[in-house]
Design a protein around this motif. Structure first.
Motif, PDB file in Angstrom:
ATOM      1  N   HIS A  28       0.843  -1.192   0.000  1.00  0.00           N
ATOM      2  CA  HIS A  28       0.000   0.000   0.000  1.00  0.00           C
ATOM      3  C   HIS A  28       0.884   1.249   0.000  1.00  0.00           C
ATOM      4  N   PRO A  29       0.497   2.266  -0.771  1.00  0.00           N
ATOM      5  CA  PRO A  29       1.331   3.479  -0.856  1.00  0.00           C
ATOM      6  C   PRO A  29       1.617   4.154   0.490  1.00  0.00           C
ATOM      7  N   ASP A  30       0.720   4.008   1.446  1.00  0.00           N
ATOM      8  CA  ASP A  30       0.956   4.606   2.768  1.00  0.00           C
ATOM      9  C   ASP A  30       2.068   3.896   3.532  1.00  0.00           C
ATOM     10  N   LEU A  31       2.480   2.730   3.044  1.00  0.00           N
ATOM     11  CA  LEU A  31       3.512   1.938   3.724  1.00  0.00           C
ATOM     12  C   LEU A  31       4.846   2.041   3.001  1.00  0.00           C
ATOM     13  N   GLN A  32       5.183   3.198   2.530  1.00  0.00           N
ATOM     14  CA  GLN A  32       6.453   3.382   1.839  1.00  0.00           C
ATOM     15  C   GLN A  32       7.591   2.966   2.749  1.00  0.00           C
ATOM     16  N   ALA A 146       2.660  -2.741   8.322  1.00  0.00           N
ATOM     17  CA  ALA A 146       2.725  -1.526   9.136  1.00  0.00           C
ATOM     18  C   ALA A 146       3.328  -1.783  10.514  1.00  0.00           C
TER      19      ALA A 146
END
Length: 149
Positions: A28-32, A146
């Motif tokens: 997911h992009p939020d988990l760069q 995450a």
């Protein structure tokens, strides 16, 4: 950069859909900053596990147990990883036609011996994976990714 190892035995289109949903969640992009590495259960090694900060297991339920391929993975990595991976975060996705209980129990027995730390209860999917099942796999993988240090 934390590394998530996804060990899978996807022998059906249904389970492959679930794997793809999980990979989408882990990436997911939020988990760069999370490196997601996939490995087929028959080729994953102790070195793969030792290089990982977390493990996602994806397997069918076969005859009331985890797949033979996942069992082979555990047989291969158990002693080389026994001391070095205590507390390793993990999660599992198990798909079956009508029951997953035995497969989940067999995985829990092995990871208890390894002293890995569960991030969330195993995702148990029965029957054809629908949108809710794919979303659950996505969310579980995202949660695991995450949680990595």
């Amino acid at each position: 950069m934390p590394r998530l190892l996804v060990v899978h035995h996807t022998v059906s289109p249904a389970l492959d859909e679930v794997l793809e949903a999980a990979l989408s969640g882990a990436r997911h992009p939020d988990l760069q900053g999370v490196d997601v590495v996939t490995a087929a259960a028959l080729s994953a090694t102790a070195a793969d596990v030792l290089a990982a900060d977390g493990v996602l297991l994806v397997t069918p339920a076969n005859l009331g147990w985890m797949s033979g391929a996942l069992k082979h993975f555990f047989d291969t990595i158990y002693y080389p990883c026994l001391r070095e991976t205590v507390g390793l975060p993990y999660a599992a996705v198990v798909h079956g036609k009508n029951d997953t209980t035995g497969a989940v129990t067999s995985i829990e027995r092995v990871v208890t011996g390894l002293q890995w730390r569960t991030v969330a209860p195993a995702l148990e999917l029965v029957g054809a994976p629908d949108r809710a099942a794919r979303e659950s796999a996505h969310d579980l993988a995202a949660t695991l990714a995450a949680s990595l240090p």
